[in-house]
Design a protein around this motif. Structure first.
Motif, short mmCIF file in Angstrom:
data_model
loop_
_atom_site.label_atom_id
_atom_site.label_comp_id
_atom_site.label_asym_id
_atom_site.label_seq_id
_atom_site.Cartn_x
_atom_site.Cartn_y
_atom_site.Cartn_z
N ILE A 9 33.72 -26.24 -9.39
CA ILE A 9 34.16 -25.19 -10.32
C ILE A 9 33.75 -23.82 -9.78
O ILE A 9 34.53 -22.86 -9.80
CB ILE A 9 33.57 -25.42 -11.72
N ARG A 10 32.52 -23.75 -9.28
CA ARG A 10 32.01 -22.47 -8.75
C ARG A 10 32.90 -21.96 -7.62
O ARG A 10 33.25 -20.79 -7.56
CB ARG A 10 30.58 -22.64 -8.27
N GLY A 11 33.27 -22.86 -6.71
CA GLY A 11 34.10 -22.47 -5.58
C GLY A 11 35.48 -22.00 -6.01
O GLY A 11 36.00 -21.00 -5.48
N ILE A 12 36.08 -22.70 -6.96
CA ILE A 12 37.42 -22.34 -7.42
C ILE A 12 37.40 -20.99 -8.15
O ILE A 12 38.24 -20.12 -7.90
CB ILE A 12 37.98 -23.44 -8.35
N VAL A 13 36.43 -20.82 -9.04
CA VAL A 13 36.35 -19.57 -9.80
C VAL A 13 36.06 -18.39 -8.87
O VAL A 13 36.70 -17.34 -8.95
CB VAL A 13 35.26 -19.66 -10.90
N ALA A 14 35.09 -18.57 -7.97
CA ALA A 14 34.73 -17.48 -7.05
C ALA A 14 35.91 -17.12 -6.16
O ALA A 14 36.20 -15.94 -5.93
CB ALA A 14 33.53 -17.89 -6.20
N GLY A 15 36.61 -18.14 -5.65
CA GLY A 15 37.76 -17.89 -4.79
C GLY A 15 38.86 -17.14 -5.51
O GLY A 15 39.49 -16.23 -4.95
N THR A 16 39.11 -17.51 -6.76
CA THR A 16 40.14 -16.83 -7.54
C THR A 16 39.79 -15.37 -7.79
O THR A 16 40.62 -14.47 -7.63
CB THR A 16 40.34 -17.55 -8.89
N LEU A 17 38.54 -15.11 -8.16
CA LEU A 17 38.12 -13.74 -8.43
C LEU A 17 38.18 -12.88 -7.17
O LEU A 17 38.55 -11.70 -7.22
CB LEU A 17 36.70 -13.72 -9.01
N ARG A 18 37.84 -13.47 -6.04
CA ARG A 18 37.90 -12.71 -4.79
C ARG A 18 39.34 -12.37 -4.42
O ARG A 18 39.60 -11.32 -3.83
CB ARG A 18 37.22 -13.50 -3.67
N TRP A 20 41.44 -11.50 -6.44
CA TRP A 20 41.74 -10.34 -7.27
C TRP A 20 40.86 -9.15 -6.89
O TRP A 20 40.74 -8.19 -7.63
CB TRP A 20 41.56 -10.69 -8.74
N GLN A 21 40.24 -9.24 -5.70
CA GLN A 21 39.45 -8.15 -5.13
C GLN A 21 38.13 -7.89 -5.86
O GLN A 21 37.56 -6.80 -5.77
CB GLN A 21 40.26 -6.84 -5.07
N TYR A 22 37.62 -8.90 -6.58
CA TYR A 22 36.28 -8.79 -7.16
C TYR A 22 35.25 -9.30 -6.16
O TYR A 22 35.50 -10.28 -5.45
CB TYR A 22 36.17 -9.61 -8.46
N GLU A 23 34.12 -8.63 -6.11
CA GLU A 23 33.00 -9.12 -5.30
C GLU A 23 32.20 -10.09 -6.17
O GLU A 23 31.85 -9.77 -7.29
CB GLU A 23 32.11 -7.96 -4.84
N VAL A 24 31.93 -11.28 -5.63
CA VAL A 24 31.28 -12.33 -6.41
C VAL A 24 29.99 -12.78 -5.73
O VAL A 24 29.98 -13.09 -4.53
CB VAL A 24 32.21 -13.56 -6.58
N VAL A 25 28.92 -12.81 -6.50
CA VAL A 25 27.65 -13.40 -6.04
C VAL A 25 27.55 -14.78 -6.69
O VAL A 25 27.57 -14.90 -7.92
CB VAL A 25 26.45 -12.54 -6.46
N GLU A 26 27.48 -15.82 -5.86
CA GLU A 26 27.35 -17.19 -6.38
C GLU A 26 25.89 -17.62 -6.32
O GLU A 26 25.29 -17.63 -5.26
CB GLU A 26 28.19 -18.14 -5.53
N LEU A 104 40.88 -16.55 -17.54
CA LEU A 104 39.52 -16.13 -17.21
C LEU A 104 39.52 -14.78 -16.50
O LEU A 104 38.73 -13.89 -16.84
CB LEU A 104 38.85 -17.18 -16.32
N VAL A 105 40.41 -14.61 -15.54
CA VAL A 105 40.49 -13.32 -14.83
C VAL A 105 40.85 -12.20 -15.80
O VAL A 105 40.29 -11.10 -15.73
CB VAL A 105 41.53 -13.39 -13.69
N ALA A 106 41.76 -12.48 -16.72
CA ALA A 106 42.16 -11.47 -17.71
C ALA A 106 40.98 -11.08 -18.59
O ALA A 106 40.78 -9.90 -18.91
CB ALA A 106 43.30 -12.00 -18.57
N LYS A 107 40.17 -12.05 -18.97
CA LYS A 107 38.98 -11.76 -19.79
C LYS A 107 37.97 -10.94 -19.00
O LYS A 107 37.35 -10.01 -19.54
CB LYS A 107 38.36 -13.07 -20.29
N VAL A 108 37.78 -11.29 -17.74
CA VAL A 108 36.85 -10.53 -16.89
C VAL A 108 37.31 -9.09 -16.78
O VAL A 108 36.52 -8.14 -16.97
CB VAL A 108 36.75 -11.18 -15.49
#
Length: 219
Positions: A9-18, A20-26, A104-108
């Protein structure tokens, strides 16, 4: 900051946010969440409830003691009491698993927009008199302006956010095309050269330097 112990789940969520040009710390160390938070100071937290060592409610309390950063709880729990607890603990939203990534991206995005009043400076990057306008993908210098293509905008944004640091061609290609394969390496060169010409036409020469065998740098 993504605090989720399920690696898939972490990998999928982080990959999706990236994408969308978000920087993600896992986070991978779930025993020192507060310390990691204070080190990275993220603008938003995605927090799972079921975590090893201490649960998400515990870490929410710890973070709320020092920060009002927006927190979205992620959980497979669906009891009303869990949602009530999440909000009462200081959470800003609750997303139940399994969830739609687009939602999720829309909520973020919405939560960031609501919680941060961006001043004009935050919508611009500046260096050596060149101004990159994040709101409309234009570059300004000495009273002149140039419209940038999507790729030119992304390249310049990455380089200006890392002023003084060499950015590899691989990192730029990842920012441009993410996990797509078989992209001709020459395509990046073409985009960088077009960007250089546009900046030079504004009156600023040698803004982007090449470091042979390493990548590009804005100094």
């Amino acid at each position: 900051m993504l605090i989720e112990d399920d690696a898939d789940i972490r990998g999928i969520v982080a990959g999706t946010l990236r994408k969308w040009q978000y920087e993600v710390v896992e986070l991978a160390d779930f025993g020192h969440v507060l310390g990691e938070f204070e080190t990275h100071r993220p603008h938003l937290i995605l927090l799972d409830i079921n975590l090893p060592v201490f649960d998400g409610f515990y870490w929410c309390r710890q973070i709320r003691a020092v920060s009002n950063v927006p927190i979205i709880f992620l959980s497979s729990r669906n009891q009303n009491m869990d949602i009530v607890m999440a909000i009462n603990m200081g959470g800003d939203d609750f997303v139940q698993k399994p969830f739609d990534l687009e939602i999720l991206v829309a909520k973020v995005t919405a939560l960031l927009r609501r919680n941060y009043t961006y001043q004009e400076e935050s919508l611009q990057l500046r260096h050596r008199g060149l101004q990159l306008n994040l709101a409309n993908s234009t570059a300004d210098y000495d009273g002149r302006s140039s419209e940038l293509s999507r790729n030119e905008f992304i390249i310049l944004g990455v380089l200006m956010r890392k002023t003084g640091i060499i950015v590899s061609r691989e990192d730029l290609m990842q920012a441009l095309w993410h996990d797509e394969q078989f992209i001709d390496d020459n395509t990046l060169t073409v985009n960088v050269n077009r960007l250089r010409r546009k900046i030079a036409d504004l009156g600023l020469d040698s803004f982007i330097a090449t470091r042979k065998g390493m990548g590009y740098i804005v100094e």
